[in-house]
Structures are given as C-alpha cells and as structure tokens.
Design a protein around this motif. Structure first.
Motif, PDB file in Angstrom:
ATOM      1  N   ARG A   1       0.831  -1.217   0.000  1.00  0.00           N
ATOM      2  CA  ARG A   1       0.000   0.000   0.000  1.00  0.00           C
ATOM      3  C   ARG A   1       0.861   1.260   0.000  1.00  0.00           C
ATOM      4  NH1 ARG A   1      -2.530  -3.531   3.551  1.00  0.00           N
ATOM      5  NH2 ARG A   1      -4.653  -4.133   2.965  1.00  0.00           N
ATOM      6  N   SER A   2       2.083   1.148   0.486  1.00  0.00           N
ATOM      7  CA  SER A   2       2.980   2.302   0.550  1.00  0.00           C
ATOM      8  C   SER A   2       4.415   1.816   0.529  1.00  0.00           C
ATOM      9  CB  SER A   2       2.727   3.116   1.826  1.00  0.00           C
ATOM     10  OG  SER A   2       3.147   2.377   2.963  1.00  0.00           O
ATOM     11  N   GLU A   3       5.334   2.736   0.322  1.00  0.00           N
ATOM     12  CA  GLU A   3       6.759   2.411   0.362  1.00  0.00           C
ATOM     13  C   GLU A   3       7.157   1.874   1.734  1.00  0.00           C
ATOM     14  OE1 GLU A   3       8.373   6.174  -0.544  1.00  0.00           O
ATOM     15  OE2 GLU A   3       7.437   6.268  -2.528  1.00  0.00           O
ATOM     16  N   ALA A   4       6.495   2.361   2.785  1.00  0.00           N
ATOM     17  CA  ALA A   4       6.895   2.020   4.151  1.00  0.00           C
ATOM     18  C   ALA A   4       6.783   0.526   4.440  1.00  0.00           C
ATOM     19  CB  ALA A   4       6.059   2.819   5.153  1.00  0.00           C
ATOM     20  N   GLU A   5       5.855  -0.172   3.789  1.00  0.00           N
ATOM     21  CA  GLU A   5       5.661  -1.594   4.091  1.00  0.00           C
ATOM     22  C   GLU A   5       6.292  -2.503   3.041  1.00  0.00           C
ATOM     23  OE1 GLU A   5       1.550  -3.218   2.414  1.00  0.00           O
ATOM     24  OE2 GLU A   5       1.234  -1.572   3.830  1.00  0.00           O
ATOM     25  N   ALA A   6       7.041  -1.922   2.087  1.00  0.00           N
ATOM     26  CA  ALA A   6       7.554  -2.696   0.964  1.00  0.00           C
ATOM     27  C   ALA A   6       8.886  -3.368   1.271  1.00  0.00           C
ATOM     28  CB  ALA A   6       7.709  -1.796  -0.256  1.00  0.00           C
ATOM     29  N   ASP A   7       9.059  -4.551   0.713  1.00  0.00           N
ATOM     30  CA  ASP A   7      10.346  -5.248   0.712  1.00  0.00           C
ATOM     31  C   ASP A   7      11.108  -4.985  -0.585  1.00  0.00           C
ATOM     32  OD1 ASP A   7       9.961  -6.951   3.209  1.00  0.00           O
ATOM     33  OD2 ASP A   7       8.200  -7.498   2.032  1.00  0.00           O
ATOM     34  N   VAL A   8      10.369  -4.570  -1.612  1.00  0.00           N
ATOM     35  CA  VAL A   8      10.940  -4.246  -2.912  1.00  0.00           C
ATOM     36  C   VAL A   8      10.297  -2.948  -3.388  1.00  0.00           C
ATOM     37  CG1 VAL A   8      11.249  -4.993  -5.304  1.00  0.00           C
ATOM     38  CG2 VAL A   8      11.191  -6.698  -3.462  1.00  0.00           C
ATOM     39  N   ILE A   9      11.121  -1.967  -3.762  1.00  0.00           N
ATOM     40  CA  ILE A   9      10.606  -0.705  -4.305  1.00  0.00           C
ATOM     41  C   ILE A   9      11.237  -0.494  -5.675  1.00  0.00           C
ATOM     42  CG2 ILE A   9      10.413   1.794  -4.022  1.00  0.00           C
ATOM     43  CD1 ILE A   9      10.613   1.396  -1.022  1.00  0.00           C
ATOM     44  N   LEU A  10      10.385  -0.384  -6.683  1.00  0.00           N
ATOM     45  CA  LEU A  10      10.834  -0.199  -8.057  1.00  0.00           C
ATOM     46  C   LEU A  10      10.272   1.109  -8.608  1.00  0.00           C
ATOM     47  CD1 LEU A  10      10.122  -3.820  -9.349  1.00  0.00           C
ATOM     48  CD2 LEU A  10      12.301  -2.916  -8.504  1.00  0.00           C
ATOM     49  N   LEU A  11      11.084   1.839  -9.327  1.00  0.00           N
ATOM     50  CA  LEU A  11      10.654   3.077  -9.976  1.00  0.00           C
ATOM     51  C   LEU A  11      10.707   2.859 -11.481  1.00  0.00           C
ATOM     52  CD1 LEU A  11      12.612   5.754  -7.884  1.00  0.00           C
ATOM     53  CD2 LEU A  11      10.397   4.695  -7.387  1.00  0.00           C
ATOM     54  N   ASN A  12       9.555   2.894 -12.134  1.00  0.00           N
ATOM     55  CA  ASN A  12       9.490   2.786 -13.588  1.00  0.00           C
ATOM     56  C   ASN A  12       9.575   4.190 -14.157  1.00  0.00           C
ATOM     57  OD1 ASN A  12       9.254   1.853 -16.167  1.00  0.00           O
ATOM     58  ND2 ASN A  12       7.115   1.228 -16.000  1.00  0.00           N
ATOM     59  N   THR A  13      10.656   4.482 -14.852  1.00  0.00           N
ATOM     60  CA  THR A  13      11.047   5.862 -15.130  1.00  0.00           C
ATOM     61  C   THR A  13      10.716   6.313 -16.543  1.00  0.00           C
ATOM     62  OG1 THR A  13      13.240   5.130 -15.804  1.00  0.00           O
ATOM     63  CG2 THR A  13      12.934   5.668 -13.474  1.00  0.00           C
ATOM     64  N   CYS A  14      10.765   7.640 -16.707  1.00  0.00           N
ATOM     65  CA  CYS A  14      10.519   8.309 -17.985  1.00  0.00           C
ATOM     66  C   CYS A  14      11.736   9.171 -18.316  1.00  0.00           C
ATOM     67  CB  CYS A  14       9.266   9.172 -17.863  1.00  0.00           C
ATOM     68  SG  CYS A  14       8.905  10.187 -19.319  1.00  0.00           S
ATOM     69  N   SER A  15      12.013   9.335 -19.620  1.00  0.00           N
ATOM     70  CA  SER A  15      13.142  10.160 -20.042  1.00  0.00           C
ATOM     71  C   SER A  15      12.748  11.231 -21.042  1.00  0.00           C
ATOM     72  CB  SER A  15      14.237   9.288 -20.671  1.00  0.00           C
ATOM     73  OG  SER A  15      15.328   9.128 -19.800  1.00  0.00           O
TER      74      SER A  15
END
Length: 482
Positions: free
Chosen positions: A44-58
């Motif tokens: 539900r949020s970054e705080a409870e995550a074991d994996v955080i991924l950022l899908n980026t734009c250029s």
C-alpha cells in the motif's frame, strides 16, 4: 500502484511507482502481474515494501529529476532496512544504465525497457544472494544491470492484474519508434519499431472482455504505424485498421481508443474506421508540436502546417463533433517570435479540446540537443504561460457547449478527490464526475452535464428512476468544491 490484490499479509511486498506515459503504466502492470503470480503482494505504501521499483521516464529532464529525487529519498529507508531491494526500470534506466549504479550506491537493480519482464527473476536473485550471505556464505552484494536489446521483448507486455471488474484497460500493441524527431529520446530508450502479432493482441482483448472490461486503449509510440513492416495492407486497409476492425468486433468491448498516432500515418482508411466502427471513440489525440513550418522542418516531423490543418478538416468532416487533443512544444531551438505566433494561430484555428504543452528540454542523444541556438528559459516560460492561457480559454469555451447535453460515460471507479463521487469519461474523453452508486461501477451510464470547471464536468444520471422522488435516507451529494 498500491492496493490491488493483497494476498497473504506475510508475503513479501512490492511497491512500484510509475512516471510518464500510458505505456509506462501498462508496462508497470505487466511487471506487477509477474510478482503477484509468484506470491508477492502489492504494498500500500513504500513504508511496508520489501521491494521498491521506480518505472522511469526520459522524455523530459523534469521526469528524470523526479525519479532521481524519489530514489535519493529512499536512501534512509535502505539504511533502516538493508534487505530492502531498490530498482530503476524503464526509459531512464535504459538511457543512463550503469551510471545510475554509480550515482546511487543503494540501488540494486537497473533494467532497461526491453528487460522489464526480468524484474521478478532479478529481484529473486538479489534476495536469494542476500539470504545465502546471512546463512554464512559471504559474497559481494549482487547488483544487476540489464539494458541490452532483446528480440521479441515487445511480446512480453501482455498480462493484466486480476480484478473483479476493470472497466478500462491499456493494451500495448507495439514498441519503439523509427521516426527520429529531433527533440525525441524515444528511439534511444525504446529501440526500433516492433509490432506484436495481431492474433495475440486480439486474444488479449478477448480475455479482457471475458473478465468484464468494456473499454480498451491500444498503445504504441506511433500507434497508427502498427505492423507496417511485418504485415501487409489488405484491400486498402493498413495493418492498424485491420487490427481495429478485429478489436471492435469482440463481443463485450463497447469502446476502443488508441494513442498516440502521428499525422503522417493518418490516412483515409483510418478516418473511415473512425466514421464506420461504432466502438471506436471519436477522440483523436493528434500531436502537432508546432504551428510553424520552419520549426516543423527543424523538428523532422514530416508534415507542414497546411497538411496538418487539412487532416483536421478531413477528420471533422467524417466525424462531426470529434474531440481533438494535441501536444505542443514551445522554445524549440531557433524558435523565433514569429514561429511562436504561428503556434498560437494554430491553437486558435483548430480549437483543440485539450492540449498538453511542454517547454523544450534538450535530451542527450537527440539531434536538437547539439544545436547552439537555444532559447532562454525565461522566454520559454513566458511563451508557455501565454499559450496555456490561450488554450485554457479555448477549452473553457468549448466545455460550455456540453452543458445540458446527455452523454454516455463509462464509470471507472472512485474520484481521486471525493469518496462520494465516481468518475467516468465520455466517448470524447471528457472527465465526468457523478455521485457514487456501487451498481454503476464498470457500467456505461447515460448522464446529463450540469456543471463544468472547463476541464472537469459534473453530471446527474439520466435514468427512469431518477425522475422519481429520491428515497428517504439517501443523501444528496455535496456540491463540487471550488
């Protein structure tokens, strides 16, 4: 993406933040699907995550700045939880590659646009290596960099997250671009134009329809050029129009959209499809980028102002009342005041329902980035504000034309700003808010437009029971906030 399909609360949790276009949104959903099917839950949020991924734009420098700023803010979380896996995915990862691993020592994973389907596998490798180290097999921390081209990678974006009823869905039909517009980084980050097999796309849409999806949006960097290198033109119909005909014939699919086309590939067969295929919505996003012939040539767009205006006239003749939206860039290198005046004039002439306006941002790897005749940022900002004010006035005036009209909207779900309202879109892609009634979720609902801000519309349902006195105890929805 945060709360769809939580699974076992003890399972590892993945949080994926998406930057950029609809194609990135679609890519992220396919990535998350692989995690969910392997027992992960969506945090539900970054705080409870074991994996955080950022899908980026250029596409713009600002998009990269946002992603880098977000990753920098996660450094403290990594110190608190050394087992947290952090990763960059997508276009910026493709463009900057190993530089991101040097710039962000806390990052474990960098995957380019043709390696997104490997996200789960690589995260599992990283987590397994850490588990082995904790069990007494010391080794150097595993950091993964994958940005190589992969044949067939366009066919990997096909799964959708499970949902009880997803009213609308994106369907990726191709990847990459061969156009090489002077300002655009997409050919660098997404690679050359590659189409998915038509039958696989139709099968994907059929499965969505079987699950209750009512609307699909076909996605491609230049979507109307789909299949031009892989598939034949038949009876004067391009592969893209052939695909539209197949998708529009699928039972249960009430609406079909596509984005983004290019003016040079917008031919009579596509205009005829917009006129003749009932599910095909009468909203066309038609990027112009500039109203000046001189700047269009410098951009390498392949069409003139007059050709663009002729195309607009042909579309409107075939599809009266079509909603037209566009992209425009101000401050392209060498843009003089007379060129900017031509862009203003284009907005006044076409009367776009909406326009996405951008200040030119040089992107490394594009031909325009090497030009020395750049425009001062203050001047870009002035032109942006001036064009925005003009377009806003046009949009507000056009919005008033919908007041009192009965239209059909597809209820997508809760409004982002109010739990008391559902949001939906007209066939012309106007955002409409209506009071929340669970029975309407995922349904096509006839409504009457009663108010507008110029960009958001407020409506009341047009149903037989709505003419009767409201039942006791049913609250009247609050007036829209101003």
């Amino acid at each position: 993406m945060s709360d769809r399909g939580q699974g076992d609360p003890a399972a590892p949790a993945v949080f994926l933040r998406t930057y950029g276009c609809q194609m990135n949104v679609r890519d992220s959903e396919a990535v998350l699907h692989r995690f969910v099917t392997q027992g992960y839950r969506i945090a539900r949020s970054e705080a409870e995550a074991d994996v955080i991924l950022l899908n980026t734009c250029s596409v713009r420098d600002l998009a990269e700045e946002k992603a880098c700023g977000k990753m920098a803010s996660l450094h403290a979380r990594k110190r608190e939880n050394p087992n947290l896996v952090l990763g960059f995915l997508g276009c910026m990862a493709q463009r900057r590659g190993g530089d991101l691993l040097h710039e962000f020592p806390e990052v474990d994973l960098v995957l380019g646009t043709q390696k997104l389907h490997e996200a789960l596998t690589q995260v599992e490798r990283i987590r397994a290596a850490r588990a082995a180290s904790l069990a007494g097999s010391p080794s150097a921390p595993l950091r993964v960099l994958e940005v190589e081209a992969e044949p067939g990678s366009q066919n990997q974006i096909r799964e959708h997250l499970p949902s009880s009823r997803k009213a609308s869905a994106f369907v990726s039909i191709m990847q990459g671009c061969n156009m090489r517009c002077a300002f655009c980084i997409v050919p660098v980050t997404r690679g050359p134009e590659r189409a998915r097999p038509m039958d696989e796309i139709v099968d994907e849409v059929q499965k969505l329809a079987d699950q209750g999806t009512r609307e699909v949006t076909l996605l491609g960097q230049i979507v109307n050029l789909y299949g031009r290198r892989e598939l034949p033109t038949l009876h004067g119909r391009s592969p893209f129009v052939q695909l539209l005909e197949k998708v529009c014939s699928i039972p249960g699919i009430a609406r079909v959209r596509f984005t983004s086309p290019h003016p040079i590939g917008f031919r009579d067969d596509l205009i005829g499809a917009l006129r003749d295929l009932p599910p095909l919505c009468e909203h066309i996003h038609l990027p112009a980028q500039s109203g000046s012939d001189r700047i269009l040539r410098a951009m390498g767009r392949g069409y003139s102002r007059s050709r663009y205006l002729e195309l607009v006239d042909r579309i409107r003749a075939a599809v009266p009342g079509a909603t037209l939206t566009t992209d425009l860039i101000v401050g392209f290198p060498g843009e003089e005041e007379a060129d900017f005046a031509q862009t203003r004039s284009l907005v006044e002439t076409v009367q776009f329902d909406q326009a996405f306006l951008f200040r030119y941002s040089p992107r490394p790897g594009t031909s325009a980035a090497a030009r020395s005749d750049s425009i001062r940022e203050e001047e870009k900002l002035r032109r942006h504000h001036e064009l925005l004010a003009l377009q806003d006035a046009v949009a507000r005036q056009k919005a008033t034309q919908l007041l009192g009209q009965e239209v059909e909207i597809l209820i997508e779900g809760e409004s982002r700003k109010s739990p008391h309202r559902f949001q939906g879109r007209t066939r012309g892609n106007h955002l409409v808010l209506v009071r929340a009634e669970e029975r309407w979720r995922g349904e096509l609902l006839p409504v009457r437009i009663v108010e507008t801000t110029g960009f958001t519309f407020y409506a009341e349902p047009v149903l037989a029971e709505e003419t009767e006195e409201r039942s006791p105890g049913v609250p009247t929805p609050p007036a829209p906030a101003r």
